[in-house]
Design a protein around this motif. Structure first.
Motif, short mmCIF file in Angstrom:
data_model
loop_
_atom_site.label_atom_id
_atom_site.label_comp_id
_atom_site.label_asym_id
_atom_site.label_seq_id
_atom_site.Cartn_x
_atom_site.Cartn_y
_atom_site.Cartn_z
N UNK A 132 21.98 45.63 70.66
CA UNK A 132 22.47 45.66 71.95
C UNK A 132 22.20 45.10 73.23
N UNK A 133 20.65 44.39 73.15
CA UNK A 133 20.14 43.68 73.72
C UNK A 133 20.13 42.24 73.69
N UNK A 134 20.75 42.03 71.98
CA UNK A 134 20.70 40.36 71.82
C UNK A 134 19.68 40.39 70.85
N UNK A 135 19.10 41.13 70.59
CA UNK A 135 18.05 41.08 69.77
C UNK A 135 18.48 40.63 68.46
N UNK A 136 18.09 38.92 67.28
CA UNK A 136 18.28 39.43 66.07
C UNK A 136 17.72 40.47 64.87
N UNK A 137 18.57 40.90 63.97
CA UNK A 137 17.57 42.12 63.61
C UNK A 137 17.43 40.94 61.99
N UNK A 138 15.93 40.67 61.42
CA UNK A 138 15.34 40.68 61.05
C UNK A 138 14.73 41.91 59.95
N UNK A 139 15.28 41.99 57.76
CA UNK A 139 14.48 42.72 57.60
C UNK A 139 13.66 41.82 56.37
N UNK A 140 12.71 41.59 56.32
CA UNK A 140 11.73 41.07 56.15
C UNK A 140 11.47 41.84 54.02
N UNK B 25 3.74 43.69 50.28
CA UNK B 25 5.20 43.76 51.27
C UNK B 25 4.69 43.61 52.47
N UNK B 26 3.81 44.29 52.44
CA UNK B 26 3.66 44.40 54.53
C UNK B 26 2.64 43.57 54.79
N UNK B 27 2.39 42.23 53.41
CA UNK B 27 1.63 40.68 54.19
C UNK B 27 2.94 40.21 53.87
N UNK B 28 3.62 40.38 53.64
CA UNK B 28 4.44 39.45 53.38
C UNK B 28 5.63 39.33 54.84
N UNK B 29 5.94 40.52 55.11
CA UNK B 29 6.27 40.81 55.85
C UNK B 29 5.90 39.96 57.42
N UNK B 30 4.55 40.27 57.59
CA UNK B 30 3.80 39.67 58.30
C UNK B 30 3.19 38.08 58.90
N UNK B 31 3.26 37.44 57.60
CA UNK B 31 3.40 36.32 57.51
C UNK B 31 4.75 35.30 57.50
N UNK B 32 6.06 36.35 57.03
CA UNK B 32 7.48 35.50 58.03
C UNK B 32 7.11 36.09 59.42
N UNK B 33 6.80 36.78 60.08
CA UNK B 33 7.08 37.03 61.24
C UNK B 33 5.40 35.82 62.00
N UNK B 34 4.51 35.66 61.15
CA UNK B 34 4.05 33.76 61.85
C UNK B 34 4.05 33.09 61.52
N UNK B 35 4.90 32.30 60.50
CA UNK B 35 5.99 32.07 60.08
C UNK B 35 6.76 31.20 61.10
N UNK B 36 7.70 32.20 61.57
CA UNK B 36 8.51 32.23 62.90
C UNK B 36 8.11 32.00 63.83
N UNK B 37 7.20 32.65 64.05
CA UNK B 37 6.23 31.82 65.62
C UNK B 37 6.27 30.84 65.03
N UNK B 38 5.05 30.10 64.45
CA UNK B 38 4.88 28.56 64.39
C UNK B 38 5.55 27.47 64.32
N UNK B 39 7.03 28.14 63.76
CA UNK B 39 8.14 26.93 64.38
C UNK B 39 8.90 27.26 65.25
#
Length: 152
Positions: free
Chosen positions: A144-152, A48-62
Motif C-alpha cells: 500500500x506504501x508503494x513497495x513492489x512485491x517480489x517472491x524469490x 533457496x535462502x542463498x538464492x534469495x539473498x543472491x537475487x537481492x544483491x543482484x538487484x542492488x548491483x543493478x
C-alpha cells in the motif's frame, strides 16, 4: 568472529558501492522500493535462502544501493533463513552485507510466538525493532506504501 565477518561485509560493500557508482543512472532504473517475501524452507544446504539473498544483491548491483529501499519480510518457514545464518558463517556474512546496504529484515511476531522462537538466541542479528506484528499484514502495508512485491 562476528565483528570480523561484519568488517569483511562492510569492506565488500564499500568495494561494491565504489564499482557501482552511477550504475543505476546509466541503466535508467531510478529509485525503487521493494519488499522481498520469504516464507519457505531453505532446502538442502539452504539453497533457496542463498538464492534469495543472491537475487537481492543482484538487484542492488543493478540499481545501486543509494537508489533502493529494500525490506525482506519473513514469516513461517522463512525465519529459517536467520536461524540457518546463526550457524553458517557464509550466510552471516551475506546477511551482514545486505544489512550494510540498508536492507531491512522484518521478522513476524506471530511466527515467533506460534513456534516458540527466541529471536535473541535462535536467530542471527535480530533486534526488537526488526519484529513486526504480522508478516502477511506487513506485506500488505508495504505494498500500500508503494513497495513492489517480489517472491524469490
Amino acid at each position: 568472529m562476528t565483528h570480523f565477518i561484519r568488517l569483511i561485509a562492510i569492506l565488500g560493500l564499500a568495494l561494491t558501492a565504489f564499482a557501482m557508482t552511477g550504475a543505476a543512472q546509466a541503466e535508467g532504473y531510478g529509485k525503487q522500493k521493494v519488499v522481498y517475501h520469504i516464507n519457505y524452507d531453505g532446502g538442502e544446504g539452504n539453497k533457496a535462502y542463498k538464492g534469495a539473498m543472491r537475487n537481492i544483491q543482484n538487484h542492488i548491483n543493478a540499481v545501486g544501493a543509494e537508489n533502493m529501499e529494500i525490506k525482506v519480510v519473513m514469516h513461517g518457514n522463512g525465519l529459517g533463513l536467520l536461524a540457518a545464518a546463526k550457524g553458517d558463517d557464509t550466510m552471516k556474512t551475506t546477511v551482514a552485507s545486505l544489512k550494510g546496504q540498508n536492507v531491512a529484515f522484518h521478522v513476524c511476531n506471530n511466527t515467533l510466538k506460534g513456534r516458540n522462537i527466541d529471536y535473541s538466541n535462535d536467530l542471527y542479528d535480530v533486534w526488537e525493532d526488526d519484529i513486526v506484528p504480522s508478516g502477511v499484514a506487513e506485506l500488505s502495508k508495504l505494498q500500500q506504501q508503494g513497495f513492489t512485491y517480489i517472491k524469490p
